[in-house]
Write a protein that holds these residues in place. Structure first.
Motif, short mmCIF file in Angstrom:
data_model
loop_
_atom_site.label_atom_id
_atom_site.label_comp_id
_atom_site.label_asym_id
_atom_site.label_seq_id
_atom_site.Cartn_x
_atom_site.Cartn_y
_atom_site.Cartn_z
N ASP A 187 0.86 -1.17 0.00
CA ASP A 187 0.06 0.05 0.04
C ASP A 187 0.81 1.27 0.04
O ASP A 187 1.43 1.68 0.88
CB ASP A 187 -0.97 -0.26 0.98
CG ASP A 187 -1.86 0.93 1.14
OD1 ASP A 187 -2.03 1.88 -0.01
OD2 ASP A 187 -2.22 1.35 2.10
N VAL A 188 1.06 1.87 -1.17
CA VAL A 188 1.77 3.15 -1.11
C VAL A 188 0.99 4.33 -0.92
O VAL A 188 -0.18 4.57 -1.28
CB VAL A 188 2.36 3.30 -2.81
CG1 VAL A 188 3.12 4.46 -3.00
CG2 VAL A 188 3.15 1.93 -3.24
N GLY A 189 1.79 5.07 0.29
CA GLY A 189 0.85 6.35 0.61
C GLY A 189 0.03 5.94 1.55
O GLY A 189 -1.07 6.33 1.78
N CYS A 190 0.39 4.80 2.52
CA CYS A 190 -0.74 3.96 3.40
C CYS A 190 -1.07 4.93 4.49
O CYS A 190 -1.93 4.61 5.37
CB CYS A 190 0.03 2.94 4.00
SG CYS A 190 1.46 3.17 5.09
N SER A 191 -0.56 6.01 4.88
CA SER A 191 -0.69 6.95 5.95
C SER A 191 -0.68 6.43 7.37
O SER A 191 0.38 5.68 7.50
CB SER A 191 -2.08 7.68 5.59
OG SER A 191 -2.38 8.90 6.40
N THR A 192 -2.01 6.42 7.96
CA THR A 192 -1.84 5.85 9.39
C THR A 192 -2.23 4.07 9.39
O THR A 192 -2.43 3.53 10.24
CB THR A 192 -2.85 6.57 10.17
OG1 THR A 192 -4.31 6.57 9.37
CG2 THR A 192 -2.40 7.99 10.38
N GLY A 193 -2.39 3.48 8.06
CA GLY A 193 -2.40 2.26 7.88
C GLY A 193 -3.82 1.73 7.89
O GLY A 193 -3.98 0.39 8.19
N ALA A 194 -4.78 2.65 7.87
CA ALA A 194 -6.11 2.20 7.87
C ALA A 194 -6.68 1.23 6.94
O ALA A 194 -7.52 0.27 7.29
CB ALA A 194 -7.24 3.56 7.87
#
Length: 305
Positions: free
Chosen positions: A91-98
């Motif tokens: 997941d590229v650009g996963c941020s906080t992983g939601a």
């Protein structure tokens, strides 16, 4: 160096002769002859990613509550599962992983997951939720070291100064037959048609403004990938309502997060089930006409010969 060589090339056709399209405060959008709309020039903080390093918006209580709600990624998960029922996922650009957290929670054991993003507090938070992450630039990943069954770009391509390089890298790290998922805002959505540059997501950190046609043109740049699915999804009428009446050039992060929190709560309320059914029907209708808020493509890595 002349001005022509300094101009940003079009993300779709690579030409440098785009004409002025829209201006919104410091944001200047141009439109290429191929119809792609993009920001030119691009501020250094967005081109380098420095803007995202310590951005607190992603860690606000309202944003986190919404991102980790069961309904948050229901459309993306449905699309993803249709093409990738199991395997290794990046997941590229996963941020906080939601997204990866939802995948792990709903389909335990089916996926080997990894999240990538700009190093900072958002990735730290993802780790606290049990999401495996790497603090390595996507473009620097060794494709010989690890291959994936799926690479996702959920609301990422619009932020990239050189999105074509990311698409090329995705093709390199995918296994033959693996899938690349791209979801991005729709420049020809009902919201944009009604609000024009007043729409809140015409914003400085969004550098690329795709339509269904230009997103397909962008995808065709990478010959190792073939398109297997495309469409339009998501619709938030409250955004249109707020932006129409506010007439502000931009919407503060806190206000955007609160609206997301409110609409997420409504989607989960059993009392609003009849209204949700009507809303879903409207969203499907808009999606069928490519007028929903976002557009997507699913690309498959061609098998090696």
């Amino acid at each position: 160096m002349n001005r022509e060589s300094e101009r940003r090339p079009c993300p779709v056709c690579n030409q440098r002769d785009a004409e002025e399209f829209w201006g919104k405060e410091a944001l200047q959008l141009v439109r290429c002859r191929c119809a792609m709309v993009f920001a030119d020039p691009v501020a250094e903080e967005f081109a380098s990613g420095a803007f995202y390093h310590e951005r607190r918006f992603y860690l606000s209580a309202s944003k986190l509550e919404s991102d980790y709600a069961p309904v948050r990624f229901e459309r993306e998960l449905r699309l993803f599962r249709a093409w990738c029922p199991a395997g290794a996922v990046l997941d590229v650009g996963c941020s906080t992983g939601a997204f990866l957290h939802q995948l792990k929670t709903r389909h335990a054991g089916a996926y080997d997951m990894l999240g990538l993003d700009v190093p900072g507090a958002a990735l730290d938070y993802a780790e606290t939720k049990g999401v495996p992450v790497r603090r390595e630039a996507f473009l620097e990943i060794d494709s010989a070291e690890r291959q994936f069954d799926a690479v996702t770009f959920w609301a990422v391509m619009e932020h990239l100064a050189e999105p074509g390089r990311f698409l090329q890298k995705a093709a390199q790290v995918l296994k033959p037959g693996g899938h690349c998922f791209i979801l991005t805002p729709n420049l020809r959505s009902l919201a944009v048609r009604l609000l024009g540059p007043g729409y809140r997501y015409i914003m400085p950190e969004h550098l690329n403004y795709f339509t269904a046609a230009t997103l397909k043109g962008f995808a065709r740049r990478q010959q190792d990938l073939e398109m297997v699915d495309c469409g339009s999804m998501h619709f938030n009428p409250l955004v249109i309502w707020q932006d129409f009446w506010s007439r502000q050039p931009g919407v503060p992060d806190e206000q955007r997060a609160r609206l997301l929190q409110r609409t997420t709560a409504w989607k989960q309320s059993p009392w609003l089930a009849p209204l949700k059914a009507f809303y879903s029907g409207v969203e499907r209708m808009l999606g069928s006409m490519n007028l929903a808020d976002n557009i997507f493509v699913v690309l498959r890595r061609r098998s090696s010969h």
